[in-house]
Write an enzyme that holds these catalytic residues in place. Structure first.
Site, PDB file in Angstrom:
ATOM      1  N   CYS A 216      -2.431   8.510   3.550  1.00 47.28           N
ATOM      2  CA  CYS A 216      -2.410   8.011   2.236  1.00 47.28           C
ATOM      3  C   CYS A 216      -3.562   8.238   1.430  1.00 47.28           C
ATOM      4  O   CYS A 216      -3.527   8.068   0.296  1.00 47.28           O
ATOM      5  CB  CYS A 216      -1.970   6.567   2.517  1.00 47.28           C
ATOM      6  SG  CYS A 216      -3.246   5.710   3.536  1.00 47.28           S
TER       7      CYS A 216
ATOM      8  N   GLU B 209       0.900  -1.019  -0.084  1.00 48.99           N
ATOM      9  CA  GLU B 209       0.030  -0.089  -0.021  1.00 48.99           C
ATOM     10  C   GLU B 209       1.031   1.125   0.187  1.00 48.99           C
ATOM     11  O   GLU B 209       1.755   1.487   1.195  1.00 48.99           O
ATOM     12  CB  GLU B 209      -1.125  -0.198   1.281  1.00 48.99           C
ATOM     13  CG  GLU B 209      -2.302   0.751   1.111  1.00 48.99           C
ATOM     14  CD  GLU B 209      -2.182   1.999   2.101  1.00 48.99           C
ATOM     15  OE1 GLU B 209      -2.158   3.091   1.949  1.00 48.99           O
ATOM     16  OE2 GLU B 209      -2.198   1.553   3.255  1.00 48.99           O
TER      17      GLU B 209
HETATM   18  P1  NDP Z   1       9.383   4.664   3.520  1.00 54.92           P
HETATM   19  O1  NDP Z   1       8.887   3.820   2.087  1.00 54.92           O
HETATM   20  O2  NDP Z   1      10.762   5.212   3.421  1.00 54.92           O
HETATM   21  O3  NDP Z   1       8.907   3.829   4.949  1.00 54.92           O
HETATM   22  C1  NDP Z   1       8.018   3.005   5.030  1.00 54.92           C
HETATM   23  C2  NDP Z   1       8.577   1.831   5.952  1.00 54.92           C
HETATM   24  O4  NDP Z   1       9.517   1.216   5.417  1.00 54.92           O
HETATM   25  C3  NDP Z   1       9.118   2.319   7.284  1.00 54.92           C
HETATM   26  O5  NDP Z   1       8.910   1.237   8.291  1.00 54.92           O
HETATM   27  C4  NDP Z   1      10.581   1.963   7.147  1.00 54.92           C
HETATM   28  O6  NDP Z   1      11.486   2.160   7.958  1.00 54.92           O
HETATM   29  C5  NDP Z   1      10.635   0.961   6.107  1.00 54.92           C
HETATM   30  N1  NDP Z   1      11.587   0.727   5.256  1.00 54.92           N
HETATM   31  C6  NDP Z   1      12.420   1.593   4.839  1.00 54.92           C
HETATM   32  N2  NDP Z   1      13.334   1.045   3.943  1.00 54.92           N
HETATM   33  C7  NDP Z   1      13.443  -0.100   4.285  1.00 54.92           C
HETATM   34  C8  NDP Z   1      14.184  -1.177   3.549  1.00 54.92           C
HETATM   35  N3  NDP Z   1      15.205  -0.946   2.942  1.00 54.92           N
HETATM   36  N4  NDP Z   1      14.005  -2.305   4.366  1.00 54.92           N
HETATM   37  C9  NDP Z   1      12.880  -2.694   5.100  1.00 54.92           C
HETATM   38  N5  NDP Z   1      12.018  -1.644   5.425  1.00 54.92           N
HETATM   39  C10 NDP Z   1      12.295  -0.304   5.081  1.00 54.92           C
HETATM   40  O7  NDP Z   1       8.436   5.797   3.598  1.00 54.92           O
HETATM   41  P2  NDP Z   1       8.300   6.916   4.709  1.00 54.92           P
HETATM   42  O8  NDP Z   1       7.751   6.422   5.809  1.00 54.92           O
HETATM   43  O9  NDP Z   1       9.782   7.473   4.871  1.00 54.92           O
HETATM   44  O10 NDP Z   1       7.564   8.250   4.045  1.00 54.92           O
HETATM   45  C11 NDP Z   1       8.067   8.513   2.616  1.00 54.92           C
HETATM   46  C12 NDP Z   1       7.140   8.927   1.820  1.00 54.92           C
HETATM   47  O11 NDP Z   1       6.362   7.663   1.511  1.00 54.92           O
HETATM   48  C13 NDP Z   1       6.112  10.020   2.308  1.00 54.92           C
HETATM   49  O12 NDP Z   1       6.479  11.200   1.960  1.00 54.92           O
HETATM   50  C14 NDP Z   1       4.900   9.517   1.179  1.00 54.92           C
HETATM   51  O13 NDP Z   1       4.939  10.006   0.067  1.00 54.92           O
HETATM   52  C15 NDP Z   1       5.069   8.106   1.195  1.00 54.92           C
HETATM   53  N6  NDP Z   1       3.986   7.263   2.167  1.00 54.92           N
HETATM   54  C16 NDP Z   1       2.920   6.858   1.779  1.00 54.92           C
HETATM   55  C17 NDP Z   1       2.092   6.329   2.622  1.00 54.92           C
HETATM   56  C18 NDP Z   1       0.733   5.692   1.919  1.00 54.92           C
HETATM   57  O14 NDP Z   1       0.127   4.953   2.791  1.00 54.92           O
HETATM   58  N7  NDP Z   1       0.310   5.760   0.711  1.00 54.92           N
HETATM   59  C19 NDP Z   1       2.169   6.211   3.849  1.00 54.92           C
HETATM   60  C20 NDP Z   1       3.473   6.749   4.519  1.00 54.92           C
HETATM   61  C21 NDP Z   1       4.432   7.298   3.515  1.00 54.92           C
HETATM   62  P3  NDP Z   1      12.185   3.219   8.653  1.00 54.92           P
HETATM   63  O15 NDP Z   1      11.232   4.322   9.151  1.00 54.92           O
HETATM   64  O16 NDP Z   1      13.051   2.763   9.731  1.00 54.92           O
HETATM   65  O17 NDP Z   1      12.975   3.699   7.720  1.00 54.92           O
END
Ligand code: NDP
Length: 674
Positions: free
Chosen positions: A296, A257
């Site tokens: 989201c 998602e």
């Molecule tokens: P990320 O994709 O960076 O992070 C989402 C989750 O993935 C976090 O728990 C993060 O952990 C984890 N993660 C990141 N890199 C890895 C990896 N290599 N392996 C395993 N897990 C990983 O998104 P953000 O939360 O930083 O948000 C960034 C952008 O994403 C927002 O600005 C927005 O545009 C979008 N977003 C969209 C959402 C939706 O539901 N549509 C919800 C949230 C964000 P950690 O925090 O430790 O890096």
């Protein structure tokens, strides 16, 4: 005070070693927590989940697991103030956190209640009807779901640390699969505490729930074909994980998602005086400011009929000018902060990119009027953009700006509006503010394929409406394309993501035992004692009463017709009935057949059968003419305990005529004493 967050690994709280990631307050930049998963044995965590948590959960029925979810939800509610207190540092207002904390618990309650109501008190789910394969009915097919033997890895987004965790955790635990949660580090202080609350209930089996705060290390390298990854976050991370060689090689289920550039449309039937206009304007502002737009499902693109563009802009601006930005601890504040300075920088950089093609008409990208700390707090002014030429624009349809940002655009006709909505290339939510059912249908047909959820809001439903942006436990949440192609929630649909659907083929006898239902063709035990004399626990599936037969006379038909008032021509008018291509003469009422069937099989004296509460799957298969006779086979088909004192019995009722042809069939439901 800085909290040192802990991981919950192999049934113990453990601190990570080595480098720690700071979790910074969105309000004032202070370090509120430190997260580290260093030193964890990720392979051992997965193994513990699979070898200890999985078997323990699979030994329970759906109803037992549903009771666990209820206890977890109750604990979250009882200790919600602890979570509210921690959430303040994430920039969330009380209202934002209500969605997260109480909305999260409510979601668990709902999944629990649906699980008890809609799933059997068993460990497998029967999918669809029996398929007869052989002519004689001795070889049949049946689909079932059984629980995967692996672990679920839930990687969550920062925006709703409690709800985002629970909406995934509920269906997984209900399915009987153990979970390893990896919250986003930016708000891990809230998620960690919620896990602590759940673990402290003592209701979870060992290995049922584990927690990683910080990076997941080499977890993905150890995934296998029975594991499931459910991810919420950015498209960039989703793609990275989805193309991980182990996930690809093992075909690990991956539910994503991710980014979504949702749209809302003011219908072509609306004008500035229609209620839908006011509702639309209010919703745009609400979606921009709730959770400071870090949702989201938030509305990123707002489309209105071209003639209403200026007026809509003016109304939205008026409302936005009343938004009070600042520290959520201040009661007058209506919009909190973004999760952190780096998220704000991301929003600002993307807003500048959007400004290359859209005109900023409200707010300032780089400055903010706030009641909070304008330097160290991650506050952001709401930004309303306008673009009068949406077909030439590109960035607005392709770039998700995860903050209080929305772009207002015109459309020329309904086809134009839905084509523009679809330019999001797959979104979680579309809302249309229209009072015209024809417009609604046109949007469903034209835009359904591009959207996971479509909300049609009008004057009739506005009061009860949950709005554009709220995913609900009973409805699916997810969307195609850019939104990730995943699906979460949707009632019991979500449980099936953690189960395998298999097609079973075999004899009715063996498949009956598998599905704990008597299936047509399986052995029947002819009743000696009347089945209504048997208590719930004594009744064996397949126990069958075969009744005497009863002839239906013309007098019976006429009496029934006058008594009930049902004098339909097929029962009363020989000439008209004879001309009918179906009846070919007067026939008995279907309800008369049902009533006589009951008269044939009911045992009248008080006993273990407490109530008849319904019929299902009723079919009248062949007409019965006056002078013909009927008889009934009543077979105990399935049983489901509803309380310690009562259980539901589903009976298969087959009504046949003097030539043993089936004339009516249905399931009868009774409540029986245990
Ligand atoms: P990320 O994709 O960076 O992070 C989402 C989750 O993935 C976090 O728990 C993060 O952990 C984890 N993660 C990141 N890199 C890895 C990896 N290599 N392996 C395993 N897990 C990983 O998104 P953000 O939360 O930083 O948000 C960034 C952008 O994403 C927002 O600005 C927005 O545009 C979008 N977003 C969209 C959402 C939706 O539901 N549509 C919800 C949230 C964000 P950690 O925090 O430790 O890096």
């Amino acid at each position: 005070m800085t909290i040192r967050l802990q991981n919950y690994s192999v049934d113990a709280w453990v601190s990570g070693v080595g480098a720690e990631q700071p979790v910074v307050s969105a309000i004032n930049g202070e370090v509120v927590a430190l997260a580290s998963s260093g030193g964890l044995d990720f392979a051992a965590m997965l193994e513990h989940a699979r070898s200890v948590g999985g078997p323990a959960l699979r030994a329970m029925t759906f109803h037992q697991r549903a009771n666990i979810l209820k206890a977890l939800a109750q604990a979250i509610i009882e200790r919600k103030e602890e979570l509210y207190a921690l959430s303040v540092t994430t920039g969330a207002t009380r209202g934002d956190s209500w969605i997260d904390i109480e909305g999260g618990a409510g979601t668990l309650f709902s999944i629990s209640a649906k699980g008890r109501r809609e799933l059997p008190d068993d460990v497998l789910i029967v999918d669809g009807e029996l398929e007869q394969i052989g002519k004689e009915g001795t070889f049949v097919g049946q689909h079932v779901y059984t629980t995967l033997h692996g672990a679920a890895l839930h990687i969550n987004a920062f925006n709703f640390p409690v709800w985002g965790m629970l909406e995934k955790l509920g269906p997984a635990l209900l399915a009987g699969i153990p979970v390893i949660v990896k919250p986003a580090t930016a708000t891990a202080q809230v998620a960690e505490h919620a896990v602590r609350i759940m673990i402290e209930t003592g209701v979870l089996p060992r290995g049922g729930l584990q927690l990683i705060v910080g990076p997941v290390g080499d977890t993905l390298d150890h995934l296998g074909c029975q594991d499931v990854v459910s991810f919420t976050g950015s498209a960039a991370t989703a793609v990275k994980l989805q193309t991980h060689p182990v996930i690809a090689r093992e075909a690990v289920r991956f539910i994503a998602e991710r980014d979504s550039i949702n749209a809302s449309i003011l219908g072509p039937d609306a004008d500035a005086d229609s209620p839908e206009f006011g509702l639309f304007v209010k919703e745009i502002v609400r979606e921009m400011t709730v959770k400071a737009g870090q949702k989201c499902t938030a509305i990123r693109r707002a489309f209105v009929p071209r003639g209403l563009l200026d007026r809509t802009q003016q109304e939205i601006e008026d409302r936005l000018s009343k938004v009070v930005i600042g520290d959520p601890a201040n009661d007058t504040v209506t919009m909190g902060a973004l999760v952190g300075i780096s998220q704000r920088e991301d929003v600002r950089a993307k807003a500048r990119e959007l400004a290359t093609e859209c005109k900023l008409i409200f707010g300032s990208i780089d400055t903010v009027e706030t009641l909070g700390d304008a330097v160290l707090g991650a506050y952001q002014s709401p930004l309303l953009f306008r673009n009068d030429d949406p077909w030439t624009a590109k960035v607005v349809h392709d770039l998700e700006i995860f903050g209080p940002v929305c772009t207002l655009m015109p459309y020329d006709d309904p086809g134009d509006a839905l084509a523009l909505a679809n330019r999001g290339n797959g979104s979680l939510a579309l809302s249309v503010f229209s009072h015209s059912p024809d417009v609604v249908r046109a949007f469903v047909l034209g835009s359904g394929a591009f959207h996971g959820r479509l909300a049609f809001i009008d004057r009739d439903c506005a009061k009860e409406s949950t709005g554009h942006g709220s995913p609900l436990p009973m409805l699916i949440h997810g969307g195609p394309g850019r939104a990730g192609g995943g699906e979460e929630m949707g009632g019991m649909r979500a449980v099936k993501h953690y189960m395998q659907r298999s097609a079973l083929q075999g004899s009715p006898r063996s498949l009956s035992t598998v599905v704990r239902q008597w299936l047509p063709g399986a052995p029947q035990t002819e009743a000696i004692a009347h089945p209504f004399r048997k208590r719930f626990g004594e009744l064996e599936l397949g126990y069958t009463l075969k009744t005497e037969s009863r002839t239906i006379t013309l007098d019976d038909v006429e009496h029934f017709a006058h008594f009930t008032g049902d004098t339909f021509y097929a029962h009363m008018d020989e000439v008209a009935a004879a001309a009918s291509p179906i009846f070919g003469g007067r026939v008995a009422h279907g309800y008369l057949i049902l009533s006589f069937a009951a008269g044939l099989f009911v045992d009248p004296a008080p006993g273990p059968v407490l109530a008849n509460f319904g019929l299902e799957n009723l079919r009248f298969i062949k007409p019965v003419k006056p002078g013909e006779s009927i008889k009934v086979a009543l077979t105990a088909k399935a049983k489901s305990l509803r309380s310690p004192k009562m259980g539901e019995v589903r009976w298969s009722v087959a009504v046949t005529n003097q030539d043993n042809e089936l004339v009516a069939a249905y399931d009868l439901l009774t409540m029986n004493a245990v």
